[in-house]
Design an enzyme around this catalytic site. Sequence first.
Site, PDB file in Angstrom:
ATOM      1  N   THR A 100      34.132  40.740  30.360  1.00 55.46           N
ATOM      2  CA  THR A 100      32.993  40.710  31.439  1.00 55.46           C
ATOM      3  C   THR A 100      33.165  41.949  32.395  1.00 55.46           C
ATOM      4  OG1 THR A 100      33.223  38.241  31.027  1.00 55.46           O
ATOM      5  CG2 THR A 100      32.226  39.157  32.828  1.00 55.46           C
TER       6      THR A 100
ATOM      7  N   GLY B  38      30.375  26.357  32.165  1.00 54.42           N
ATOM      8  CA  GLY B  38      30.710  27.784  32.002  1.00 54.42           C
ATOM      9  C   GLY B  38      31.492  28.325  33.347  1.00 54.42           C
TER      10      GLY B  38
ATOM     11  N   LYS C 206      46.950  35.728  43.987  1.00 50.58           N
ATOM     12  CA  LYS C 206      46.235  36.517  44.888  1.00 50.58           C
ATOM     13  C   LYS C 206      46.849  36.705  46.299  1.00 50.58           C
ATOM     14  CE  LYS C 206      41.952  35.803  42.100  1.00 50.58           C
ATOM     15  NZ  LYS C 206      40.860  34.812  42.149  1.00 50.58           N
TER      16      LYS C 206
END
Length: 428
Positions: free
Chosen positions: A12, A184, A202
């Site tokens: 992606t 999704g 993160k």
Amino acid sequence: MGVKLGILGLGTVGTGTVQLLQDVVGRNPLLEEVEIYRVGVRSLSKSRNVELSPEIITTDLTAIVNDPAVDIIVELIGGLEPARTLILAAIKNGKHVVTANKAVISRFGEEIFTAANQAGVYVMLEAAVGGGIPVIQPLKQSLSVNRIQAVTGIINGTTNYILTRMQTEGSEFNDVLADAQKLGYAEADPTADIDGLDAADKIAILASLAFGGRINLQDVYCEGIRQVTKTDIGYAAKLGFVIKLLAIARSTNENTQLSVRVHPTLIPQSHPLASVNGVYNAILVEGEPIGQVMFFGAGAGAGPTASAVTSDILNLVATLQTQTAKTNPLLACVHQHYCQIAPISELNTRFYARFLTEDHPGVIGKLGTCFGKYGVSLESVVQTGFQGGLAEIVVVTHDVQEGDFRQALAEIQTLEAINSIPSLLRVL
Ligand code: HSE
């Protein structure tokens, strides 16, 4: 073509990055210096959403990081291995690296940055946290003079989407998760997201940048959202709170220690992070003397993440150019022309207007006729009451060209029944 890229991964983010690099018109002219020289993929037979000449695509990723012609390696394969090994090999070969890989950086940051410093190259990671949101560069540069007190983020879109739907629909976690997977929005294996592991990677990276030291990922307390129920969300709402999965890094114990943690948290509905909903991410930074500053945007997705990856590439291109040119092209102003500014009369906008009129039959009709004559369509009309014997009429228009609206108003002002137009505001 000046700078040659070796892109590893065409998923992606890789696809989004190639698409952005192939569509440079109207973007920073430095992008024209960039050449997609090699692209490494796992399988040559997979159909792709990008057009690349077959000779630059290979399954031999090691050959790309060892190719002396490549200046920058863009690592977008994700996961720990072979990403770590390929990054280290690229560094050893004197190449700069751009990566979106928070898992590798949060676990192997020490090894990677030590190697990069020794080799005199940069490892750029804007896309690793918050997708398209610029937060790494601001922490490294724009906010670097501040004493940071806290970084508080909603930095996982999947969990924010689930919690937002639980809150708005009154649904249970498992039902929303199953639906999010069908749509999704959540992975088939959602563990990394819903157990807080992705957010922990993160916040470890953000804490390291904000507080200027290494963070041991094992020290980051991590609790996901599996145990959050609709009952808790309901009670939280009654008490004036929303429940968010927060990733927090805060200076504590008189600035001698950090508290770095990920857990579901009740936050007051008035808090700046409370209205960050759906898949969106936001990071609130608190420092001295800046106070509070918040970054908000798309935390994932091909386009936003490609924006972050490509801005890192551009920074490296500028750095490479600065070695031969006198100035850094990203810091210098190189504009050659004036931008054309559209006149305000061409603005398309909605308007709010308040009229004071005589209280006669047919006044609203006359207003409507006049607006209609100039193509101004009204979204709403209300007569709210009286002021000093005059009727107060408020209208909101649909989108209209400002010039047409002004013409209509000029004519309305000549109508006998219209006393004045005390307010005129644009509506977003
Ligand atoms: N899985 C992440 C999220 C996006 O849901 O926010 C990639 O970091």
